[in-house]
Scaffold this motif. Structure first.
Motif, mmCIF file in Angstrom:
data_model
loop_
_atom_site.group_PDB
_atom_site.id
_atom_site.type_symbol
_atom_site.label_atom_id
_atom_site.label_comp_id
_atom_site.label_asym_id
_atom_site.label_seq_id
_atom_site.Cartn_x
_atom_site.Cartn_y
_atom_site.Cartn_z
ATOM 1 N N LEU A 12 9.685 11.558 -28.342
ATOM 2 C CA LEU A 12 9.487 12.102 -27.002
ATOM 3 C C LEU A 12 8.197 12.916 -26.976
ATOM 4 O O LEU A 12 8.035 13.865 -27.755
ATOM 5 C CB LEU A 12 10.676 12.977 -26.602
ATOM 6 N N LEU A 13 7.265 12.544 -26.100
ATOM 7 C CA LEU A 13 5.985 13.232 -25.971
ATOM 8 C C LEU A 13 6.096 14.303 -24.891
ATOM 9 O O LEU A 13 6.321 13.989 -23.717
ATOM 10 C CB LEU A 13 4.872 12.239 -25.616
ATOM 11 N N ALA A 14 5.973 15.556 -25.289
ATOM 12 C CA ALA A 14 6.035 16.667 -24.343
ATOM 13 C C ALA A 14 4.680 16.818 -23.675
ATOM 14 O O ALA A 14 3.721 17.304 -24.288
ATOM 15 C CB ALA A 14 6.452 17.947 -25.054
ATOM 16 N N GLY A 41 8.299 8.032 -25.502
ATOM 17 C CA GLY A 41 8.726 8.390 -24.154
ATOM 18 C C GLY A 41 8.037 9.686 -23.775
ATOM 19 O O GLY A 41 7.613 10.446 -24.656
ATOM 20 N N VAL A 42 7.902 9.956 -22.507
ATOM 21 C CA VAL A 42 7.163 11.131 -22.029
ATOM 22 C C VAL A 42 8.086 11.995 -21.186
ATOM 23 O O VAL A 42 8.881 11.470 -20.383
ATOM 24 C CB VAL A 42 5.918 10.724 -21.210
ATOM 25 N N ILE A 43 7.997 13.298 -21.359
ATOM 26 C CA ILE A 43 8.747 14.248 -20.541
ATOM 27 C C ILE A 43 7.777 15.249 -19.935
ATOM 28 O O ILE A 43 6.831 15.706 -20.584
ATOM 29 C CB ILE A 43 9.825 14.979 -21.368
ATOM 30 N N LEU A 72 1.066 4.576 -17.560
ATOM 31 C CA LEU A 72 1.194 4.549 -19.010
ATOM 32 C C LEU A 72 2.069 3.400 -19.489
ATOM 33 O O LEU A 72 1.801 2.783 -20.511
ATOM 34 C CB LEU A 72 1.770 5.883 -19.513
ATOM 35 N N GLY A 73 3.140 3.130 -18.760
ATOM 36 C CA GLY A 73 4.073 2.107 -19.204
ATOM 37 C C GLY A 73 5.146 2.624 -20.135
ATOM 38 O O GLY A 73 5.958 1.841 -20.634
ATOM 39 N N PHE A 74 5.185 3.935 -20.420
ATOM 40 C CA PHE A 74 6.212 4.512 -21.265
ATOM 41 C C PHE A 74 7.417 4.915 -20.421
ATOM 42 O O PHE A 74 7.282 5.186 -19.215
ATOM 43 C CB PHE A 74 5.697 5.769 -21.988
ATOM 44 N N PRO A 120 6.871 -0.378 -24.967
ATOM 45 C CA PRO A 120 7.882 0.359 -24.224
ATOM 46 C C PRO A 120 8.373 -0.435 -23.040
ATOM 47 O O PRO A 120 7.630 -1.176 -22.403
ATOM 48 C CB PRO A 120 7.141 1.630 -23.779
ATOM 49 N N PRO A 121 9.644 -0.317 -22.690
ATOM 50 C CA PRO A 121 10.231 -1.110 -21.621
ATOM 51 C C PRO A 121 9.900 -0.598 -20.234
ATOM 52 O O PRO A 121 10.782 -0.372 -19.415
ATOM 53 C CB PRO A 121 11.737 -0.995 -21.901
ATOM 54 N N GLY A 122 8.638 -0.363 -19.983
ATOM 55 C CA GLY A 122 8.225 0.043 -18.643
ATOM 56 C C GLY A 122 8.904 1.324 -18.221
ATOM 57 O O GLY A 122 8.960 2.295 -18.941
#
Length: 558
Positions: free
Chosen positions: A103-105, A136-138, A167-169, A235-237
């Protein structure tokens, strides 16, 4: 452009006028080059013939940026230098395994935006050494704590969505108000999987590559294609994206605003905001199965954080607060892959390669330098860095030498309720600062009546303490929270909530063991007690609930 650069003048029209301006600048030392990167590059171009001004790495390209004194890089070499730093940190530590969810903060700032961009480029098929984890991004919306209006918050969230969709993440946008709906389990350290031998990482990589090879063979029906074999890494969109249905409930927004409005100092506000943000990110990571969390803390920011933590009494936890990895949460590990990049390098990279970012006002925006310890340390280090360019790197390298070795007997002991570090409590040693603070806190508790008649009894004392939500109940709630905090968090908690009503004490006298049946006609008027403590009722419910649960477990164990 840095505000500490003495050479920058928008009215200068040429390099020669720049050189003349610098020679007339008081305190200018050409040897130290106390200027920003753009002015230093102009000086370098002016002092050397154009045919001799080349990139220090390839010796051919025209330099566009100066990282250190005399080190001029061309565009391609600077990009390779920047990317290598990011990949080297991940490769040297080997904490992120292939196929692991990370997870990308992302806060929208320069460092976290550059980190997300590095991961995006590292996952592309054109990358030489492709990253093999699933990101993934938060994004945490902190507008309520910073005093933003609902319109400004909606505008910021809209800008954030536009960037995240490109991004597509998988991405998650959460509001800070959601901490009022968290479960107390977020404050518990989950069991961490045992770390294997040195060759575990290589075994995992070989197993992952074999799995991708088999998958590519099954899909193609023949010779495997690298693009097909690694297709699952993409990543699944936005299939798992968490798009907020609307603004958070008004009750939660009002509760969060009242909580931060009641904090007396900006230092306590910044610390408490960081704590709540960490709890929320940890909750999202556990809910969606992320085992790692990446933050965008740069080398400059970590140096400032190290000095600030020392001033706040968190010296025992510097290795966790500033190191590459932070394993205090157990099942979720926080990593800092941007810790080798300075803010200067991040700013130049974002500018040269058009890395998108979102500007959001922070809680300390437009605050004076002496408004908080964080701002004071930041200004001190940046001014020192302008005069002595090795300041940040020296402080940063010092943090690398810190070892994560807890005190004897504390490895499996109780943890702080807020920062979740091992409690640095030594109740037997009253000479320590924490022991003195603990004894000072115990003195604010209701005194135990002495034997014999004539001892004054305080309403809500130990003999007849009420169990309701009045002042006595608030005192018990505060005691439960304070006793479960480390030294640094306890010092900040003094300023977290203030302005509660003082307790009421009567001067009525009763013999020991007797129970008054009614108000005495000779009882004096109620007076204010000087031992009153601020109430912690404004804290999120999950913190109070976990504090009560730990107190009950402690009483049962003793």
């Amino acid at each position: 452009m840095s505000k500490y650069c003495p050479a920058w003048d928008p009215h200068l029209a040429s390099q020669r006028s720049l050189q003349g301006h610098l020679t007339r600048t008081p305190g200018w030392d050409a040897g130290r080059r106390q200027v920003c990167g753009r002015c230093e590059l102009l000086l370098l171009r002016h002092s050397l013939p154009s045919r001799e001004l080349k990139c220090v790495k390839c010796k051919e390209g025209v330099p566009v940026v100066v990282i250190r004194a005399g080190d001029a890089f061309c565009r391609d070499c600077f990009r390779a230098f920047y990317v290598h730093k990011f990949r080297a940190v991940l490769g040297k530590n080997r904490l992120i395994f292939p196929g692991e969810k990370v997870l990308l903060a992302w806060s929208g700032g320069p460092s976290s935006s550059s980190m997300v961009w590095q991961v995006l480029e590292g996952l592309s098929r054109d990358s030489a050494k492709r990253l093999r984890f699933v990101p993934g991004v938060i994004y945490v919306d902190e507008g309520a704590a910073c005093g933003q209006s609902p319109e400004d918050r909606a505008k910021t969230v809209a800008e954030v969505k536009l960037i995240l969709q490109t991004l597509g993440f998988p991405w998650h946008i959460v509001a800070l108000e959601e901490v009022f709906g968290l479960s107390p389990s977020v404050l518990r350290c989950s069991a961490q999987e045992p770390v294997g031998a040195v060759g575990t990482y290589k075994v995992a990589v070989d197993s992952f590559l074999q799995q991708q090879h088999t998958l590519g063979t099954e899909r193609s029906g023949g010779s495997p294609s690298p693009a097909q074999g690694e297709e699952r890494l993409s990543p699944p969109g936005t299939q798992e994206s968490q798009d907020p249905a609307g603004p958070p409930p008004a009750a939660q927004t009002e509760a969060l605003s009242r909580l931060f409005d009641s904090v007396k100092t900006l230092t306590a506000k910044e610390e408490f905001l960081h704590t709540l943000r960490t709890h929320l990110i940890l909750h999202v990571a556990r809910t969606h199965g992320y085992s790692k969390v990446m933050t965008g803390d740069s080398c400059t920011r970590l140096a400032i954080k190290l000095m600030t933590s020392l001033a706040l009494g968190r010296g025992a936890f510097l290795a966790w607060d500033t190191g590459f990895s932070d394993e205090r949460h157990g099942d979720v590990v926080v990593v800092r892959p941007m810790r080798d990049h300075t803010l200067k390098e991040v700013a130049f990279y974002n500018r040269l390669f058009a890395v998108p970012s979102v500007f959001t006002p922070a809680i300390d925006t437009k605050a004076p330098e002496k408004a908080s310890i964080h701002r004071l340390m930041e200004g001190f280090l940046l001014r020192l860095q302008a005069q002595f360019p090795s300041t940040v790197s020296t402080v940063y390298r010092t943090s690398e030498k810190l070892v994560k070795a807890p005190r004897d007997g504390c490895a499996a002991g109780p943890r702080c309720l807020l920062c979740m570090c091992t409690l640095d409590v030594d109740a037997a040693d009253s000479a320590t600062a924490f022991g003195a603070q603990t004894s000072g806190f115990s003195q604010t508790q209701p005194p135990t009546p002495r034997a014999g008649a004539g001892a004054p009894t305080e309403v809500g004392g130990a003999q007849d303490r009420c169990q309701g939500a009045g002042p006595c109940g608030r005192e018990d709630s505060r005691a439960r929270v304070i006793e479960r905090l480390c030294y640094g968090c306890r010092a900040n908690m003094k300023d977290v909530v203030s302005g509660s009503r003082p307790r009421v004490v009567t001067g009525e006298v009763h013999p020991r063991g007797s129970v008054p049946h009614g108000p005495s006609p000779m009882a004096p008027h109620p007076r204010r007690c000087s031992l009153s403590q601020p109430s912690l009722d404004l804290l999120p419910p999950y913190i109070l609930a976990e504090a009560q649960l730990r107190s009950q477990r402690y009483r049962l164990a003793t």
